[in-house]
Scaffold this active site. Structure first.
Site, PDB file in Angstrom:
ATOM      1  N   LYS A  16      34.114  87.880  14.359  1.00  0.00           N
ATOM      2  CA  LYS A  16      35.140  88.895  14.607  1.00  0.00           C
ATOM      3  C   LYS A  16      36.437  88.556  13.875  1.00  0.00           C
ATOM      4  O   LYS A  16      37.393  89.332  13.906  1.00  0.00           O
ATOM      5  CB  LYS A  16      35.435  88.985  16.111  1.00  0.00           C
ATOM      6  CG  LYS A  16      34.241  89.463  16.939  1.00  0.00           C
ATOM      7  CD  LYS A  16      34.634  89.601  18.400  1.00  0.00           C
ATOM      8  CE  LYS A  16      33.451  89.846  19.314  1.00  0.00           C
ATOM      9  NZ  LYS A  16      32.704  91.075  19.025  1.00  0.00           N
ATOM     10  N   LYS A  69      33.252  72.385  11.589  1.00  0.00           N
ATOM     11  CA  LYS A  69      34.604  71.940  11.963  1.00  0.00           C
ATOM     12  C   LYS A  69      34.836  70.440  11.729  1.00  0.00           C
ATOM     13  O   LYS A  69      35.950  70.035  11.416  1.00  0.00           O
ATOM     14  CB  LYS A  69      34.893  72.289  13.424  1.00  0.00           C
ATOM     15  CG  LYS A  69      35.031  73.796  13.661  1.00  0.00           C
ATOM     16  CD  LYS A  69      35.391  74.096  15.104  1.00  0.00           C
ATOM     17  CE  LYS A  69      35.369  75.595  15.355  1.00  0.00           C
ATOM     18  NZ  LYS A  69      35.759  75.939  16.725  1.00  0.00           N
ATOM     19  N   ASN A  90      39.789  73.731  12.608  1.00  0.00           N
ATOM     20  CA  ASN A  90      39.340  75.128  12.505  1.00  0.00           C
ATOM     21  C   ASN A  90      40.260  75.946  11.609  1.00  0.00           C
ATOM     22  O   ASN A  90      39.999  77.121  11.367  1.00  0.00           O
ATOM     23  CB  ASN A  90      39.225  75.788  13.891  1.00  0.00           C
ATOM     24  CG  ASN A  90      40.563  76.187  14.456  1.00  0.00           C
ATOM     25  OD1 ASN A  90      41.591  75.601  14.113  1.00  0.00           O
ATOM     26  ND2 ASN A  90      40.583  77.187  15.317  1.00  0.00           N
ATOM     27  N   GLY A 130      31.639  69.870  30.109  1.00  0.00           N
ATOM     28  CA  GLY A 130      31.163  69.629  28.752  1.00  0.00           C
ATOM     29  C   GLY A 130      31.910  68.481  28.109  1.00  0.00           C
ATOM     30  O   GLY A 130      33.050  68.167  28.503  1.00  0.00           O
ATOM     31  N   GLY A 132      31.299  67.971  24.449  1.00  0.00           N
ATOM     32  CA  GLY A 132      31.037  68.143  23.026  1.00  0.00           C
ATOM     33  C   GLY A 132      32.321  68.552  22.303  1.00  0.00           C
ATOM     34  O   GLY A 132      33.430  68.366  22.812  1.00  0.00           O
ATOM     35  N   GLY A 133      32.146  69.149  21.132  1.00  0.00           N
ATOM     36  CA  GLY A 133      33.296  69.511  20.305  1.00  0.00           C
ATOM     37  C   GLY A 133      34.251  70.483  20.981  1.00  0.00           C
ATOM     38  O   GLY A 133      35.474  70.326  20.889  1.00  0.00           O
ATOM     39  N   THR A 156      25.356  64.782  30.540  1.00  0.00           N
ATOM     40  CA  THR A 156      25.191  63.364  30.238  1.00  0.00           C
ATOM     41  C   THR A 156      26.490  62.662  30.652  1.00  0.00           C
ATOM     42  O   THR A 156      27.497  62.724  29.947  1.00  0.00           O
ATOM     43  CB  THR A 156      24.927  63.160  28.722  1.00  0.00           C
ATOM     44  OG1 THR A 156      23.906  64.082  28.322  1.00  0.00           O
ATOM     45  CG2 THR A 156      24.518  61.743  28.406  1.00  0.00           C
ATOM     46  N   MET A 228      34.167  79.673  27.903  1.00  0.00           N
ATOM     47  CA  MET A 228      34.586  79.755  26.492  1.00  0.00           C
ATOM     48  C   MET A 228      33.708  80.696  25.669  1.00  0.00           C
ATOM     49  O   MET A 228      34.133  81.209  24.635  1.00  0.00           O
ATOM     50  CB  MET A 228      34.590  78.365  25.863  1.00  0.00           C
ATOM     51  CG  MET A 228      35.800  77.533  26.252  1.00  0.00           C
ATOM     52  SD  MET A 228      35.956  76.140  25.133  1.00  0.00           S
ATOM     53  CE  MET A 228      37.263  75.228  25.965  1.00  0.00           C
TER      54      MET A 228
HETATM   55  P1  ATR Z   1      30.088  72.368  21.191  1.00  0.00           P
HETATM   56  O1  ATR Z   1      30.695  72.092  19.855  1.00  0.00           O
HETATM   57  O2  ATR Z   1      29.820  73.814  21.486  1.00  0.00           O
HETATM   58  O3  ATR Z   1      30.823  71.690  22.310  1.00  0.00           O
HETATM   59  P2  ATR Z   1      28.132  70.281  21.278  1.00  0.00           P
HETATM   60  O4  ATR Z   1      29.098  69.331  20.660  1.00  0.00           O
HETATM   61  O5  ATR Z   1      26.705  70.256  20.851  1.00  0.00           O
HETATM   62  O6  ATR Z   1      28.600  71.784  21.113  1.00  0.00           O
HETATM   63  O7  ATR Z   1      28.179  70.043  22.866  1.00  0.00           O
HETATM   64  C1  ATR Z   1      27.444  70.814  23.750  1.00  0.00           C
HETATM   65  C2  ATR Z   1      27.909  70.523  25.174  1.00  0.00           C
HETATM   66  O8  ATR Z   1      27.253  71.413  26.079  1.00  0.00           O
HETATM   67  C3  ATR Z   1      27.563  69.121  25.660  1.00  0.00           C
HETATM   68  O9  ATR Z   1      28.539  68.700  26.576  1.00  0.00           O
HETATM   69  C4  ATR Z   1      26.219  69.341  26.336  1.00  0.00           C
HETATM   70  O10 ATR Z   1      25.911  68.377  27.321  1.00  0.00           O
HETATM   71  P3  ATR Z   1      25.175  66.979  26.897  1.00  0.00           P
HETATM   72  O11 ATR Z   1      26.249  66.092  26.357  1.00  0.00           O
HETATM   73  O12 ATR Z   1      24.575  66.483  28.139  1.00  0.00           O
HETATM   74  O13 ATR Z   1      24.146  67.357  25.852  1.00  0.00           O
HETATM   75  C5  ATR Z   1      26.485  70.667  27.003  1.00  0.00           C
HETATM   76  N1  ATR Z   1      25.259  71.422  27.307  1.00  0.00           N
HETATM   77  C6  ATR Z   1      24.483  72.100  26.440  1.00  0.00           C
HETATM   78  N2  ATR Z   1      23.461  72.717  27.095  1.00  0.00           N
HETATM   79  C7  ATR Z   1      23.610  72.416  28.394  1.00  0.00           C
HETATM   80  C8  ATR Z   1      22.873  72.751  29.594  1.00  0.00           C
HETATM   81  N3  ATR Z   1      21.802  73.523  29.560  1.00  0.00           N
HETATM   82  N4  ATR Z   1      23.335  72.264  30.768  1.00  0.00           N
HETATM   83  C9  ATR Z   1      24.424  71.480  30.822  1.00  0.00           C
HETATM   84  N5  ATR Z   1      25.165  71.116  29.736  1.00  0.00           N
HETATM   85  C10 ATR Z   1      24.756  71.586  28.543  1.00  0.00           C
END
Ligand code: ATR
Length: 283
Positions: A16, A69, A90, A130, A132-133, A156, A228
């Site tokens: 978008k 990113k 970004n 979460g 992750g990134g 995790t 998000m």
């Molecule tokens: P992003 O850049 O979108 O944050 P990422 O770096 O791959 O993507 O991180 C994904 C996040 O979503 C992680 O915190 C992941 O948890 P894990 O560290 O345990 O993998 C979380 N995540 C993805 N799918 C999930 C699910 N089904 N249930 C719970 N947490 C999930």
């Protein structure tokens, strides 16, 4: 002479950003072009260089989205403190041989919360889901708002603990980033019995429609639940709603991060409200 901008991603077809930036440009009278560029998974840097080379000195900047990113972070020759903290970039600005990397995602989240949703994180108990990134980019901007506490919970547990420790040990060393609250990292089961005023889902679980194993207690009275992801009702949103929370999706964050990038590039802050309304009316 029209200044040129682009957004790089893979996939990019549904972005978008070109629409948002052209609405900003029309509203503020800025003469810019903004295009979406699909870069090959291994071809991000080459695609940026090709864009610059093809722009006859008029390439001024770019947005970068999934999955580039971190690569944009490495491409930047200078980075802002918030980009350093996020570990991701970004927004790129091309200036006389330099490539400046910034990260406007966290600022976009904070603006959406405060200006559009009337939810100031200051003094609130904040839960970030979460590690992750997407979560990383939100941590420093949230801490700078002065929440009562910030808990990072992740499937995790170890990743959340590591991330919390990293921020607790390092963010105070960034210029202008002295904050009092240190984040706590934990797994979802550790949330049992705890309550939060603001719960932000920064996991990618919503993209695969997976539910999160959250104790229902986490949603305090008058809680705001922020997803998000945008453009769909995720299990997290349904769960939050069922527990009485006020729910928002990430479309406002998308528009606000774009406005922040536009401000960096053009020195003008566009009004986001009409743009957000336009996107909502057609999505
Ligand atoms: P992003 O850049 O979108 O944050 P990422 O770096 O791959 O993507 O991180 C994904 C996040 O979503 C992680 O915190 C992941 O948890 P894990 O560290 O345990 O993998 C979380 N995540 C993805 N799918 C999930 C699910 N089904 N249930 C719970 N947490 C999930």
């Amino acid at each position: 002479m029209t200044d040129r901008y682009a957004v790089f991603g893979n996939p990019i077809g549904h972005s978008k950003s070109p629409r948002i930036h052209s609405l900003f440009a029309a509203q503020t009278g800025q003469d810019i072009s903004y295009q979406a560029i699909l870069a090959g998974k291994e071809g991000f840097v080459a695609a940026v260089h090709a864009f610059i080379a093809a722009s006859d000195g008029l390439a001024r900047g770019a947005n970068v989205t999934v999955p580039f990113k971190e690569e944009a972070f490495r491409l930047a020759t200078r980075r802002t403190p918030r980009a350093e903290a996020a570990g991701a970039v970004n927004t790129l600005s091309f200036e006389a041989g330099a490539v400046i990397g910034d990260n406007t995602d966290g600022a976009g989240l904070i603006r959406d919360l405060k200006n559009n949703l009337g939810c100031d994180p200051a003094g609130r108990r904040v839960l970030l889901l979460g590690a992750g990134g997407a979560a990383r980019g939100a941590i420093l901007p949230l801490l700078l708002e002065g929440p009562a506490e910030l808990v990072i919970a992740n499937r995790t547990e170890e990743t959340a603990a590591r991330l919390a420790l990293e921020f607790a040990n390092s963010f105070t060393r960034l210029p202008g980033c002295a904050v009092d609250v240190k984040p706590d990292g934990m797994g979802f089961p550790d949330l049992a019995g705890r309550q939060f005023d603001l719960v932000i889902n920064a996991t990618s679980a919503g993209l695969s429609s997976a539910a999160l194993p959250l104790p229902t207690s986490v949603f305090a009275l008058r809680c705001v639940a922020y997803e998000m992801v945008y453009g769909r009702e995720t299990p997290f949103m349904a769960q939050a709603r069922a527990n009485g929370a006020r729910v928002a999706d990430g479309l406002g964050m998308l528009v606000e991060q774009a406005a922040e990038a536009f401000f960096i590039w053009r020195g003008v802050r566009p009004h986001t409200e009409p743009v957000l309304a336009a996107l909502r009316s057609t999505s």
